[in-house]
Structures are given as structure tokens and as C-alpha cells.
Design a protein around this motif. Structure first.
Motif, mmCIF file in Angstrom:
data_model
loop_
_atom_site.group_PDB
_atom_site.id
_atom_site.type_symbol
_atom_site.label_atom_id
_atom_site.label_comp_id
_atom_site.label_asym_id
_atom_site.label_seq_id
_atom_site.Cartn_x
_atom_site.Cartn_y
_atom_site.Cartn_z
ATOM 1 N N SER A 198 -4.160 -1.114 9.632
ATOM 2 C CA SER A 198 -5.539 -1.019 10.111
ATOM 3 C C SER A 198 -6.339 -2.266 9.759
ATOM 4 O O SER A 198 -7.462 -2.436 10.230
ATOM 5 C CB SER A 198 -6.228 0.213 9.504
ATOM 6 O OG SER A 198 -6.328 0.070 8.086
ATOM 7 N N SER A 199 -5.741 -3.142 8.957
ATOM 8 C CA SER A 199 -6.400 -4.388 8.590
ATOM 9 C C SER A 199 -6.720 -5.197 9.832
ATOM 10 O O SER A 199 -5.924 -5.305 10.756
ATOM 11 C CB SER A 199 -5.491 -5.209 7.662
ATOM 12 O OG SER A 199 -6.044 -6.493 7.453
ATOM 13 N N HIS A 247 1.761 7.737 7.830
ATOM 14 C CA HIS A 247 0.359 7.695 7.390
ATOM 15 C C HIS A 247 0.060 6.388 6.669
ATOM 16 O O HIS A 247 -0.951 5.722 6.926
ATOM 17 C CB HIS A 247 0.067 8.887 6.480
ATOM 18 C CG HIS A 247 -1.323 8.898 5.925
ATOM 19 N ND1 HIS A 247 -1.659 8.288 4.727
ATOM 20 C CD2 HIS A 247 -2.477 9.435 6.420
ATOM 21 C CE1 HIS A 247 -2.945 8.453 4.496
ATOM 22 N NE2 HIS A 247 -3.473 9.147 5.511
ATOM 23 N N ASP A 248 0.939 5.997 5.758
ATOM 24 C CA ASP A 248 0.723 4.775 4.989
ATOM 25 C C ASP A 248 0.853 3.538 5.872
ATOM 26 O O ASP A 248 0.142 2.544 5.679
ATOM 27 C CB ASP A 248 1.715 4.693 3.832
ATOM 28 C CG ASP A 248 1.447 5.748 2.767
ATOM 29 O OD1 ASP A 248 0.401 6.406 2.845
ATOM 30 O OD2 ASP A 248 2.283 5.905 1.854
ATOM 31 N N GLU A 307 0.106 3.369 9.077
ATOM 32 C CA GLU A 307 -1.134 3.295 9.860
ATOM 33 C C GLU A 307 -2.252 2.689 9.021
ATOM 34 O O GLU A 307 -3.029 1.848 9.512
ATOM 35 C CB GLU A 307 -1.528 4.697 10.322
ATOM 36 C CG GLU A 307 -2.803 4.754 11.151
ATOM 37 C CD GLU A 307 -2.640 4.173 12.531
ATOM 38 O OE1 GLU A 307 -3.494 3.360 12.926
ATOM 39 O OE2 GLU A 307 -1.656 4.517 13.205
ATOM 40 N N GLY A 308 -2.312 3.099 7.752
ATOM 41 C CA GLY A 308 -3.347 2.565 6.878
ATOM 42 C C GLY A 308 -3.176 1.087 6.616
ATOM 43 O O GLY A 308 -4.152 0.322 6.620
ATOM 44 N N MET A 309 -1.977 0.659 6.396
ATOM 45 C CA MET A 309 -1.707 -0.745 6.121
ATOM 46 C C MET A 309 -2.054 -1.609 7.323
ATOM 47 O O MET A 309 -2.668 -2.684 7.200
ATOM 48 C CB MET A 309 -0.242 -0.937 5.743
ATOM 49 C CG MET A 309 0.194 -2.396 5.642
ATOM 50 S SD MET A 309 -0.675 -3.328 4.356
ATOM 51 C CE MET A 309 0.226 -2.784 2.901
ATOM 52 N N GLN A 336 0.869 -1.171 0.000
ATOM 53 C CA GLN A 336 0.000 0.000 0.000
ATOM 54 C C GLN A 336 0.902 1.216 0.000
ATOM 55 O O GLN A 336 1.522 1.543 1.004
ATOM 56 C CB GLN A 336 -0.921 0.002 1.212
ATOM 57 C CG GLN A 336 -1.790 1.270 1.281
ATOM 58 C CD GLN A 336 -2.820 1.185 2.378
ATOM 59 O OE1 GLN A 336 -3.425 0.148 2.573
ATOM 60 N NE2 GLN A 336 -3.025 2.285 3.090
ATOM 61 N N GLN A 337 1.022 1.858 -1.138
ATOM 62 C CA GLN A 337 1.839 3.033 -1.320
ATOM 63 C C GLN A 337 3.290 2.777 -0.924
ATOM 64 O O GLN A 337 4.002 2.095 -1.620
ATOM 65 C CB GLN A 337 1.225 4.211 -0.560
ATOM 66 C CG GLN A 337 -0.180 4.568 -1.091
ATOM 67 C CD GLN A 337 -0.762 5.789 -0.455
ATOM 68 O OE1 GLN A 337 -0.051 6.628 0.083
ATOM 69 N NE2 GLN A 337 -2.079 5.905 -0.486
ATOM 70 N N GLN A 392 4.555 10.959 5.578
ATOM 71 C CA GLN A 392 3.780 10.148 4.643
ATOM 72 C C GLN A 392 3.940 8.667 4.956
ATOM 73 O O GLN A 392 2.997 7.883 4.867
ATOM 74 C CB GLN A 392 4.233 10.426 3.203
ATOM 75 C CG GLN A 392 3.445 9.671 2.128
ATOM 76 C CD GLN A 392 1.992 10.097 2.088
ATOM 77 O OE1 GLN A 392 1.687 11.295 2.076
ATOM 78 N NE2 GLN A 392 1.082 9.141 2.102
#
Length: 227
Positions: free
Chosen positions: A40-41, A33-34, A36-38, A6-7, A30
């Protein structure tokens, strides 16, 4: 587990846990941020999930203590993940200077007489003799283009791979790291060939012809053509 991306974050499952590969070209903000997003699964969250060790590889990015803490918070917060290691291909200036000292070759052209001590960081190349009662000490290897009749101590900071070499090997004492050999029971070769002392696989100090050194310590190849 297949690699996911992811990014700027890549997660790969291994037999020891997870490996996070973090891109080193984006900004650190950045990256957080990425990450944290990854993470969150839902597969990384669960009260009954076992703790998974995570190795973090940040590539050519220097990570300071504060940034390490930020990564730790994001990776471990509310998740059954724990950081095992953070690996960077970048070293600090202090680490670079320490490595330089450890691998530096210090050359001296003198005679070490009784009562004199020559101590260096790195490898020592002494052009001259070490007389009885004289002492030479190095954190690395010791190479003596002359007669060794005194004391030589190589690898004094714990390097058991260090070696001691001399044109004439007649020491009163040899030490490599914490291994000690008092007045070695050794008769030097009749010829003019240099000899070397090293610690073998059984932990015993051995003296051989210098020609054997390329097989015993192949990492010394940087000295080719030097001695």
C-alpha cells in the motif's frame, strides 16, 4: 533499496526489479493481508512509474493455481508491478514422480538380439550385449557391461549431457539426444577398458576411455562404486 519487513512479507530491491520473500509458516490469508499492507506504500503506485518485475519466493509452501491468481491480483492491481515468477521449494507429487523416473537406474541382465528394442525412462544399466540389429534407448545415460554392436540412443527426450558407455564399443550407430553418429570411425582399445561417448563443447560426439567421465560429467558421481 534497503530490505523492508512488515510481519510476514519481506521486499528487497534488486537490479532486475523486486523480490518478495513470503513467510511459509503463517496462514495464506494472513500472508495476503500482510502483502496488501506492505504494497500500500505510495512508492509502488504512480501513473508515470515504470513497470517493475517482481519475483515471488514462497519458501516451503505449496501454491495452487487459485492462490497464484490471488497473489497476482494483490501485487499487480493498481500498481506498476508485474509478476515475473513465483518460486516454491515444494514440488507436486507428479513432479516428484517425474524426477524419480528421470533419475532412476533401470537394470537389465539380458542380450538384446537383432530386431529387439529395449527402451527405458531414466538411466539404463544393461548387463549383457547389444547384438548387431539390436537397439537400446534411454531418456538418461546408457551403461552396457558387455559389447555394444547395435544401436544405442541416450537422452532421447533432449538430454545432451547423457553418455553412452560400453565394455566393448563397436556400435553400428550412436545417438545422444538429437546428435547422430553412424558407424563411428573408431577403433576400440586393445585392452579391456570401458569406453564412453558424449557430446563435447563443440557439439561433436566423442569417444573416450570411461576413466575420463568423472571429469567430463561430475554429476554422475552417484554411480561411484557401481560400474
Amino acid at each position: 533499496m534497503n530490505a523492508q519487513k512488515q510481519q510476514n512479507v519481506t521486499i528487497k530491491g534488486t537490479k532486475d526489479g523486486l523480490t518478495l520473500h513470503l513467510d511459509d509458516s503463517c496462514s495464506f490469508e494472513q500472508l495476503l493481508h500482510d502483502l496488501e499492507g506492505m504494497l500500500s506504500s505510495k512508492q509502488y503506485i504512480g501513473e508515470d512509474s515504470p513497470v517493475i518485475e517482481v519475483s515471488v519466493k514462497v519458501g516451503n509452501r505449496f501454491i495452487n493455481k487459485e492462490q497464484e491468481q490471488q497473489l497476482k491480483i494483490i501485487i499487480e492491481k493498481n500498481r506498476h508491478l508485474v509478476i515475473a515468477a513465483i518460486e516454491s521449494d515444494v514440488i507436486t507429487k507428479e513432479e516428484a514422480l517425474r524426477l524419480k523416473r528421470e533419475t532412476e537406474i533401470v537394470s537389465e541382465a539380458k542380450i538384446i538380439r537383432s530386431g529387439q528394442v529395449l527402451k527405458v525412462q531414466g538411466d539404463l544399466l544393461l548387463i549383457g550385449d547389444v547384438n548387431p540389429g539390436g537397439i537400446v534407448i534411454a531418456s538418461g545415460n546408457i551403461f552396457i557391461l558387455g559389447a555394444l554392436k547395435g544401436i544405442a540412443h541416450a537422452g532421447f527426450e533432449g538430454n545432451r549431457d547423457a553418455v553412452i558407455a560400453a565394455s566393448v564399443m563397436k556400435p553400428s550407430q550412436l545417438r545422444i539426444s538429437d546428435a547422430l553418429n553412424r558407424a563411428p570411425d573408431h577403433v576400440p582399445d586393445e585392452g579391456n577398458e570401458m569406453e564412453c561417448a558424449y557430446i563435447d563443447e563443440e557439439g561433436q560426439m566423442v569417444i573416450e576411455r570411461l576413466q575420463q567421465l568423472s571429469h567430463l560429467r561430475p554429476n554422475l558421481s552417484r554411480f561411484e562404486g557401481g560400474i
